[in-house]
Motif scaffolding. Sequence first.
Motif, PDB file in Angstrom:
ATOM      1  N   VAL A   1       0.757  -1.324   0.132  1.00  0.00           N
ATOM      2  CA  VAL A   1      -0.044  -0.099   0.056  1.00  0.00           C
ATOM      3  C   VAL A   1       0.880   1.166   0.026  1.00  0.00           C
ATOM      4  O   VAL A   1       1.985   1.305   0.818  1.00  0.00           O
ATOM      5  CB  VAL A   1      -0.956  -0.142   1.143  1.00  0.00           C
ATOM      6  N   ILE A   2       0.872   2.096  -1.053  1.00  0.00           N
ATOM      7  CA  ILE A   2       1.544   3.159  -1.179  1.00  0.00           C
ATOM      8  C   ILE A   2       0.996   4.546  -0.874  1.00  0.00           C
ATOM      9  O   ILE A   2       0.014   4.891  -1.435  1.00  0.00           O
ATOM     10  CB  ILE A   2       2.241   3.142  -2.650  1.00  0.00           C
ATOM     11  N   VAL A   3       1.701   5.471   0.074  1.00  0.00           N
ATOM     12  CA  VAL A   3       1.084   6.872   0.433  1.00  0.00           C
ATOM     13  C   VAL A   3       2.320   7.835  -0.078  1.00  0.00           C
ATOM     14  O   VAL A   3       3.433   7.454   0.331  1.00  0.00           O
ATOM     15  CB  VAL A   3       0.899   7.056   1.885  1.00  0.00           C
ATOM     16  N   ILE A   4       2.093   8.643  -1.023  1.00  0.00           N
ATOM     17  CA  ILE A   4       3.111   9.652  -1.248  1.00  0.00           C
ATOM     18  C   ILE A   4       2.536  11.078  -0.942  1.00  0.00           C
ATOM     19  O   ILE A   4       1.428  11.329  -1.140  1.00  0.00           O
ATOM     20  CB  ILE A   4       3.025   9.745  -2.834  1.00  0.00           C
ATOM     21  N   LEU A   5       3.383  11.638   0.108  1.00  0.00           N
ATOM     22  CA  LEU A   5       3.007  12.959   0.754  1.00  0.00           C
ATOM     23  C   LEU A   5       3.952  14.116  -0.016  1.00  0.00           C
ATOM     24  O   LEU A   5       4.621  13.689  -0.693  1.00  0.00           O
ATOM     25  CB  LEU A   5       3.530  12.817   2.236  1.00  0.00           C
ATOM     26  N   GLN A   6       3.231  15.050   0.051  1.00  0.00           N
ATOM     27  CA  GLN A   6       4.039  16.142  -0.706  1.00  0.00           C
ATOM     28  C   GLN A   6       3.839  17.543   0.386  1.00  0.00           C
ATOM     29  O   GLN A   6       2.589  17.723   0.559  1.00  0.00           O
ATOM     30  CB  GLN A   6       3.574  16.555  -2.042  1.00  0.00           C
ATOM     31  N   ASN A   7       4.786  18.347   0.364  1.00  0.00           N
ATOM     32  CA  ASN A   7       4.862  19.399   1.165  1.00  0.00           C
ATOM     33  C   ASN A   7       4.956  20.578   0.284  1.00  0.00           C
ATOM     34  O   ASN A   7       5.452  20.508  -1.008  1.00  0.00           O
ATOM     35  CB  ASN A   7       6.034  19.579   2.087  1.00  0.00           C
TER      36      ASN A   7
ATOM     37  N   THR B   1      -1.306   6.495   9.067  1.00  0.00           N
ATOM     38  CA  THR B   1      -1.764   5.418   9.295  1.00  0.00           C
ATOM     39  C   THR B   1      -2.832   4.841   8.237  1.00  0.00           C
ATOM     40  O   THR B   1      -3.742   5.791   8.114  1.00  0.00           O
ATOM     41  CB  THR B   1      -2.777   5.675  10.761  1.00  0.00           C
ATOM     42  N   VAL B   2      -2.794   3.800   7.850  1.00  0.00           N
ATOM     43  CA  VAL B   2      -3.560   3.229   7.017  1.00  0.00           C
ATOM     44  C   VAL B   2      -4.599   2.252   7.875  1.00  0.00           C
ATOM     45  O   VAL B   2      -4.014   1.159   8.285  1.00  0.00           O
ATOM     46  CB  VAL B   2      -3.020   2.606   5.840  1.00  0.00           C
ATOM     47  N   THR B   3      -5.649   2.398   7.664  1.00  0.00           N
ATOM     48  CA  THR B   3      -6.639   1.475   8.499  1.00  0.00           C
ATOM     49  C   THR B   3      -7.489   0.604   7.238  1.00  0.00           C
ATOM     50  O   THR B   3      -8.090   1.415   6.298  1.00  0.00           O
ATOM     51  CB  THR B   3      -7.719   1.922   9.384  1.00  0.00           C
TER      52      THR B   3
ATOM     53  N   GLU C   1      -8.433   3.673   4.517  1.00  0.00           N
ATOM     54  CA  GLU C   1      -8.312   5.084   5.009  1.00  0.00           C
ATOM     55  C   GLU C   1      -7.136   5.615   5.242  1.00  0.00           C
ATOM     56  O   GLU C   1      -6.564   4.807   6.261  1.00  0.00           O
ATOM     57  CB  GLU C   1      -9.325   5.816   5.771  1.00  0.00           C
ATOM     58  N   ALA C   2      -6.368   6.223   4.589  1.00  0.00           N
ATOM     59  CA  ALA C   2      -5.101   6.889   5.019  1.00  0.00           C
ATOM     60  C   ALA C   2      -5.349   8.275   5.722  1.00  0.00           C
ATOM     61  O   ALA C   2      -6.122   8.971   5.443  1.00  0.00           O
ATOM     62  CB  ALA C   2      -4.022   6.991   3.863  1.00  0.00           C
ATOM     63  N   THR C   3      -4.496   8.224   6.885  1.00  0.00           N
ATOM     64  CA  THR C   3      -4.747   9.600   7.782  1.00  0.00           C
ATOM     65  C   THR C   3      -3.109   9.832   7.972  1.00  0.00           C
ATOM     66  O   THR C   3      -2.253   9.246   8.187  1.00  0.00           O
ATOM     67  CB  THR C   3      -5.251   9.177   9.088  1.00  0.00           C
ATOM     68  N   VAL C   4      -2.923  11.138   7.571  1.00  0.00           N
ATOM     69  CA  VAL C   4      -1.533  11.776   8.053  1.00  0.00           C
ATOM     70  C   VAL C   4      -1.702  12.859   9.137  1.00  0.00           C
ATOM     71  O   VAL C   4      -2.557  13.671   9.220  1.00  0.00           O
ATOM     72  CB  VAL C   4      -1.069  12.487   6.559  1.00  0.00           C
ATOM     73  N   THR C   5      -0.840  12.325  10.013  1.00  0.00           N
ATOM     74  CA  THR C   5      -0.862  13.412  11.407  1.00  0.00           C
ATOM     75  C   THR C   5       0.502  13.827  11.660  1.00  0.00           C
ATOM     76  O   THR C   5       1.244  13.181  11.463  1.00  0.00           O
ATOM     77  CB  THR C   5      -1.156  12.295  12.712  1.00  0.00           C
ATOM     78  N   ILE C   6       0.535  15.044  11.742  1.00  0.00           N
ATOM     79  CA  ILE C   6       1.737  15.948  12.123  1.00  0.00           C
ATOM     80  C   ILE C   6       1.699  16.682  13.361  1.00  0.00           C
ATOM     81  O   ILE C   6       0.687  17.341  13.711  1.00  0.00           O
ATOM     82  CB  ILE C   6       2.303  16.644  11.106  1.00  0.00           C
ATOM     83  N   SER C   7       2.640  16.445  14.352  1.00  0.00           N
ATOM     84  CA  SER C   7       2.680  16.721  15.843  1.00  0.00           C
ATOM     85  C   SER C   7       1.191  16.672  16.361  1.00  0.00           C
ATOM     86  O   SER C   7       0.761  17.674  16.940  1.00  0.00           O
ATOM     87  CB  SER C   7       2.973  18.265  15.556  1.00  0.00           C
ATOM     88  N   GLY C   8       0.651  15.671  15.980  1.00  0.00           N
ATOM     89  CA  GLY C   8      -0.587  15.219  16.812  1.00  0.00           C
ATOM     90  C   GLY C   8      -1.920  15.746  16.203  1.00  0.00           C
ATOM     91  O   GLY C   8      -2.813  15.448  16.744  1.00  0.00           O
ATOM     92  N   VAL C   9      -1.881  16.304  15.034  1.00  0.00           N
ATOM     93  CA  VAL C   9      -2.968  17.093  14.346  1.00  0.00           C
ATOM     94  C   VAL C   9      -3.073  16.304  12.869  1.00  0.00           C
ATOM     95  O   VAL C   9      -2.086  16.362  12.187  1.00  0.00           O
ATOM     96  CB  VAL C   9      -2.700  18.632  14.028  1.00  0.00           C
ATOM     97  N   VAL C  10      -4.394  15.824  12.738  1.00  0.00           N
ATOM     98  CA  VAL C  10      -4.575  15.377  11.487  1.00  0.00           C
ATOM     99  C   VAL C  10      -4.753  16.160  10.333  1.00  0.00           C
ATOM    100  O   VAL C  10      -5.171  17.405  10.434  1.00  0.00           O
ATOM    101  CB  VAL C  10      -6.134  14.593  11.407  1.00  0.00           C
ATOM    102  N   VAL C  11      -3.816  16.294   9.180  1.00  0.00           N
ATOM    103  CA  VAL C  11      -3.610  17.390   8.311  1.00  0.00           C
ATOM    104  C   VAL C  11      -4.220  16.963   6.616  1.00  0.00           C
ATOM    105  O   VAL C  11      -4.496  17.640   5.977  1.00  0.00           O
ATOM    106  CB  VAL C  11      -2.158  17.638   7.835  1.00  0.00           C
ATOM    107  N   ASP C  12      -4.506  15.475   6.877  1.00  0.00           N
ATOM    108  CA  ASP C  12      -5.126  15.039   5.415  1.00  0.00           C
ATOM    109  C   ASP C  12      -5.475  13.688   5.348  1.00  0.00           C
ATOM    110  O   ASP C  12      -4.700  12.735   6.328  1.00  0.00           O
ATOM    111  CB  ASP C  12      -4.091  15.160   4.381  1.00  0.00           C
ATOM    112  N   THR C  13      -6.628  13.135   4.851  1.00  0.00           N
ATOM    113  CA  THR C  13      -6.906  11.866   4.914  1.00  0.00           C
ATOM    114  C   THR C  13      -7.349  11.394   3.251  1.00  0.00           C
ATOM    115  O   THR C  13      -7.438  12.438   2.401  1.00  0.00           O
ATOM    116  CB  THR C  13      -8.320  11.694   5.387  1.00  0.00           C
ATOM    117  N   ALA C  14      -7.536  10.249   2.949  1.00  0.00           N
ATOM    118  CA  ALA C  14      -7.581   9.687   1.615  1.00  0.00           C
ATOM    119  C   ALA C  14      -8.124   8.342   1.679  1.00  0.00           C
ATOM    120  O   ALA C  14      -8.172   7.534   2.706  1.00  0.00           O
ATOM    121  CB  ALA C  14      -6.558   9.689   0.830  1.00  0.00           C
TER     122      ALA C  14
END
Length: 133
Positions: A54-60, A73-75, A113-126
């Motif tokens: 399962v691949i997750v690609i993040l971009q800043n 986290t992917v559930t 569902e993919a969830t990206v958390t930075i410093s404890g805050v959810v910043v994006d989901t897919a």
Amino acid sequence: AGLVIRTEPAAGTEVAVGSEITLVIASEPVILSDVTIRRFSPPTFAVSGTNSSVIVILQNASGAEPSGPGTVTVTGSDGSVLTAEFDNIDPGARLRIPLTWTAPDTSGTVTFEATVTISGVVVDTATGSTLVL
């Protein structure tokens, strides 16, 4: 300060009328991240009992500050939970995060569902899904 950064139970959870819901509220300013899920790729299909990527690609964003540390986290609707941590994503950079998922022994559709958390805050989901054969 004053921003709701998390609820318990999580947003979207069905609860009985009168249930207690906890709001976690930031006590100081929260820096919202410019990190997003650029691409989320569950396997096209899987064979029962086999490992798949399962691949997750993040971009800043290019004009953003470096962002991290964070967690992906992917559930899966099959009960699987896949996690990976990252230290930092530089401005304009992409980060590819492969996760190993084992297909369940039953056939059908698994929704992720993919969830990206930075410093404890959810910043994006897919979300995405795959068919298990």
